[in-house]
Design a protein around this motif. Structure first.
Motif, mmCIF file in Angstrom:
data_model
loop_
_atom_site.group_PDB
_atom_site.id
_atom_site.type_symbol
_atom_site.label_atom_id
_atom_site.label_comp_id
_atom_site.label_asym_id
_atom_site.label_seq_id
_atom_site.Cartn_x
_atom_site.Cartn_y
_atom_site.Cartn_z
ATOM 1 N N LEU A 7 13.239 45.075 82.377
ATOM 2 C CA LEU A 7 12.544 44.211 83.549
ATOM 3 C C LEU A 7 11.955 43.534 82.969
ATOM 4 O O LEU A 7 10.183 43.826 82.320
ATOM 5 N N ASP A 8 11.505 42.108 82.571
ATOM 6 C CA ASP A 8 10.579 41.136 81.408
ATOM 7 C C ASP A 8 10.152 40.110 82.913
ATOM 8 O O ASP A 8 9.270 39.458 82.445
ATOM 9 N N LEU A 9 11.279 38.928 83.438
ATOM 10 C CA LEU A 9 10.698 38.377 83.634
ATOM 11 C C LEU A 9 10.653 37.894 85.566
ATOM 12 O O LEU A 9 11.395 37.422 86.172
ATOM 13 N N ALA A 58 6.627 51.753 80.025
ATOM 14 C CA ALA A 58 5.786 50.863 79.762
ATOM 15 C C ALA A 58 5.869 50.033 78.594
ATOM 16 O O ALA A 58 5.670 50.466 77.969
ATOM 17 N N ASP A 59 6.287 48.616 78.576
ATOM 18 C CA ASP A 59 6.562 48.429 77.289
ATOM 19 C C ASP A 59 4.797 47.910 76.651
ATOM 20 O O ASP A 59 4.824 46.453 76.948
ATOM 21 N N LEU A 60 4.265 48.400 76.497
ATOM 22 C CA LEU A 60 2.859 48.110 76.149
ATOM 23 C C LEU A 60 2.820 47.922 75.177
ATOM 24 O O LEU A 60 2.059 46.993 74.597
ATOM 25 N N LYS A 61 4.130 47.606 73.936
ATOM 26 C CA LYS A 61 3.810 47.168 72.494
ATOM 27 C C LYS A 61 2.628 47.773 71.421
ATOM 28 O O LYS A 61 1.497 46.504 71.585
ATOM 29 N N ILE A 62 1.750 48.887 71.561
ATOM 30 C CA ILE A 62 0.407 49.387 71.513
ATOM 31 C C ILE A 62 0.127 49.037 70.226
ATOM 32 O O ILE A 62 0.873 49.449 69.478
ATOM 33 N N LEU A 139 13.760 35.105 67.773
ATOM 34 C CA LEU A 139 14.448 35.886 67.018
ATOM 35 C C LEU A 139 15.785 35.376 67.642
ATOM 36 O O LEU A 139 17.247 34.723 66.426
ATOM 37 N N GLN A 140 15.874 36.281 68.912
ATOM 38 C CA GLN A 140 17.525 35.874 69.174
ATOM 39 C C GLN A 140 18.146 34.222 69.342
ATOM 40 O O GLN A 140 18.714 34.302 69.246
ATOM 41 N N ALA A 141 16.868 33.865 69.790
ATOM 42 C CA ALA A 141 16.866 32.722 69.909
ATOM 43 C C ALA A 141 17.330 31.277 68.697
ATOM 44 O O ALA A 141 18.672 30.736 69.294
ATOM 45 N N ALA A 165 17.264 47.044 70.747
ATOM 46 C CA ALA A 165 16.589 46.025 72.010
ATOM 47 C C ALA A 165 16.728 44.929 71.187
ATOM 48 O O ALA A 165 16.931 44.438 70.584
ATOM 49 N N GLY A 166 17.705 44.118 71.923
ATOM 50 C CA GLY A 166 17.700 42.645 72.049
ATOM 51 C C GLY A 166 18.567 41.653 71.878
ATOM 52 O O GLY A 166 19.502 41.950 71.350
ATOM 53 N N GLY A 167 19.273 41.213 73.236
ATOM 54 C CA GLY A 167 19.915 40.553 73.557
ATOM 55 C C GLY A 167 21.140 41.141 73.584
ATOM 56 O O GLY A 167 22.899 40.447 73.833
ATOM 57 N N ILE A 168 21.438 42.480 74.264
ATOM 58 C CA ILE A 168 22.642 42.898 74.280
ATOM 59 C C ILE A 168 23.649 42.432 75.473
ATOM 60 O O ILE A 168 22.682 42.577 76.550
ATOM 61 N N LYS A 169 24.342 42.295 75.323
ATOM 62 C CA LYS A 169 25.614 42.276 76.778
ATOM 63 C C LYS A 169 26.769 43.284 76.944
ATOM 64 O O LYS A 169 26.311 43.475 75.697
ATOM 65 N N VAL A 184 20.279 52.499 74.580
ATOM 66 C CA VAL A 184 20.422 51.371 74.565
ATOM 67 C C VAL A 184 19.670 50.569 75.341
ATOM 68 O O VAL A 184 19.564 50.456 76.834
ATOM 69 N N ILE A 185 18.977 49.853 75.061
ATOM 70 C CA ILE A 185 18.147 48.993 75.554
ATOM 71 C C ILE A 185 18.916 46.976 76.488
ATOM 72 O O ILE A 185 19.352 46.699 75.468
ATOM 73 N N VAL A 186 19.087 47.103 77.727
ATOM 74 C CA VAL A 186 19.235 45.683 77.892
ATOM 75 C C VAL A 186 18.612 44.916 78.838
ATOM 76 O O VAL A 186 18.319 46.026 79.995
ATOM 77 N N GLY A 187 18.563 43.808 79.052
ATOM 78 C CA GLY A 187 17.842 43.083 79.696
ATOM 79 C C GLY A 187 18.174 42.033 80.338
ATOM 80 O O GLY A 187 19.187 42.625 81.635
ATOM 81 N N GLY A 188 18.859 40.591 79.805
ATOM 82 C CA GLY A 188 19.054 39.442 80.471
ATOM 83 C C GLY A 188 20.571 40.004 80.947
ATOM 84 O O GLY A 188 21.152 39.353 81.056
ATOM 85 N N GLY A 189 21.024 41.384 79.581
ATOM 86 C CA GLY A 189 22.210 41.060 79.687
ATOM 87 C C GLY A 189 22.677 41.639 81.399
ATOM 88 O O GLY A 189 23.676 41.772 81.363
HETATM 89 O O1 LIG Z 1 10.937 43.887 75.193
HETATM 90 C C1 LIG Z 1 11.927 43.181 75.578
HETATM 91 C C2 LIG Z 1 11.143 41.377 74.640
HETATM 92 O O2 LIG Z 1 10.491 41.720 73.804
HETATM 93 C C3 LIG Z 1 12.882 43.637 76.178
HETATM 94 O O3 LIG Z 1 12.895 44.155 76.830
HETATM 95 C C4 LIG Z 1 13.839 43.421 75.262
HETATM 96 O O4 LIG Z 1 14.054 42.317 74.340
HETATM 97 C C5 LIG Z 1 15.901 43.981 75.822
HETATM 98 O O5 LIG Z 1 15.822 42.599 76.507
HETATM 99 P P1 LIG Z 1 16.560 41.147 76.105
HETATM 100 O O6 LIG Z 1 18.284 42.341 76.289
HETATM 101 O O7 LIG Z 1 16.974 40.400 77.274
HETATM 102 O O8 LIG Z 1 16.849 41.055 74.882
#
Ligand SMILES: O=C(CO)[C@H](O)[C@H](O)COP(=O)(O)O
Length: 213
Positions: A7-9, A58-62, A139-141, A165-169, A184-189
């Motif tokens: 959950l990012d947005l 928690a995606d703190l990216k420490i 970089l997905q863009a 992670a990264g743009g998985i649909k 497997v990490i999915v956000g926008g997908g």
């Molecule tokens: O950490 C993230 C961005 O920095 C996102 O949570 C990760 O990339 C997953 O989201 P998506 O599937 O939309 O790319």
């Protein structure tokens, strides 16, 4: 193999709404970096309290002060906390030691690490729980994805679980699954879809098929 919803947005009420919709189909809920920036660790606390049976990441990216930041996120209720693979070993070691004290776990995000296999090998020796390849939004863009990177770390990581992670649909998930990540990490997908529950259900089905094949 587990499925993590990123959950990012969203703000906290919107996050709760999405989790409520898909909770039976995901294993871990990620409170993304933008959410932590906007809402603070309160977002982690509120999601953990509302959905105690789900793991919360928690995606703190420490990047520094590993032990202190892991302590704070753990106190807020996080089960898993992210640290950047690009940082120094001292920060990762501090994070791992503190997580062990707190009963939480560390996921190392390898975003923008240049010598990926070498660094994954080194990070694996530091006792982290997950090593994650990640193509960020920028970089997905530009058309990149993390699929080959996943295969690269699978060759060298022997102790930690692997994550991607990264743009998985839904349509790219089968290709990801073939490389057998543990997570497997999915956000926008999921969050960008009209029917989030239906997509999460199908993703969970694909993952379970593979896990029990
Ligand atoms: O950490 C993230 C961005 O920095 C996102 O949570 C990760 O990339 C997953 O989201 P998506 O599937 O939309 O790319």
């Amino acid at each position: 193999m587990k499925l993590q919803l990123a959950l990012d947005l969203v703000n906290i009420p919107e996050a709760k709404e999405v989790v409520n919709e898909v909770q039976e189909h995901v294993d871990i809920v990620e409170i993304g970096t933008p959410v932590v920036i906007n809402e603070g660790l309160r977002a982690v606390k509120e999601i953990k309290e509302a959905f105690p049976s789900l793991q919360v990441l928690a995606d703190l990216k420490i990047m520094d002060a590993g032990a202190y930041e892991v302590m704070k996120a753990s106190e807020a209720g996080a089960d898993i906390i992210t640290v950047l693979g690009a940082t120094d070993d001292a920060t990762i070691k501090g994070a791992v030691e503190e997580a062990k004290k707190q009963g939480t776990q560390i996921l190392v995000d390898m975003i923008n690490v240049k010598d990926l296999e070498q660094r994954a090998y080194e990070v694996d020796a530091l006792g982290v729980d997950y090593i994650c390849v990640h193509t960020g939004y920028d970089l997905q863009a530009a058309g990149e994805n993390p699929f080959e990177q996943l295969q690269a770390i699978k060759r060298v990581v022997k102790n930690a679980k692997t994550a991607v992670a990264g743009g998985i649909k839904l349509d790219t998930l089968p290709e990801v699954i073939q490389s057998q990540p543990d997570l497997v990490i999915v956000g926008g997908g999921i969050t960008g879809q009209e029917d989030k529950k239906a997509v999460a259900t199908q993703m969970q089905r694909l993952i379970k098929q593979e896990t029990f094949a």
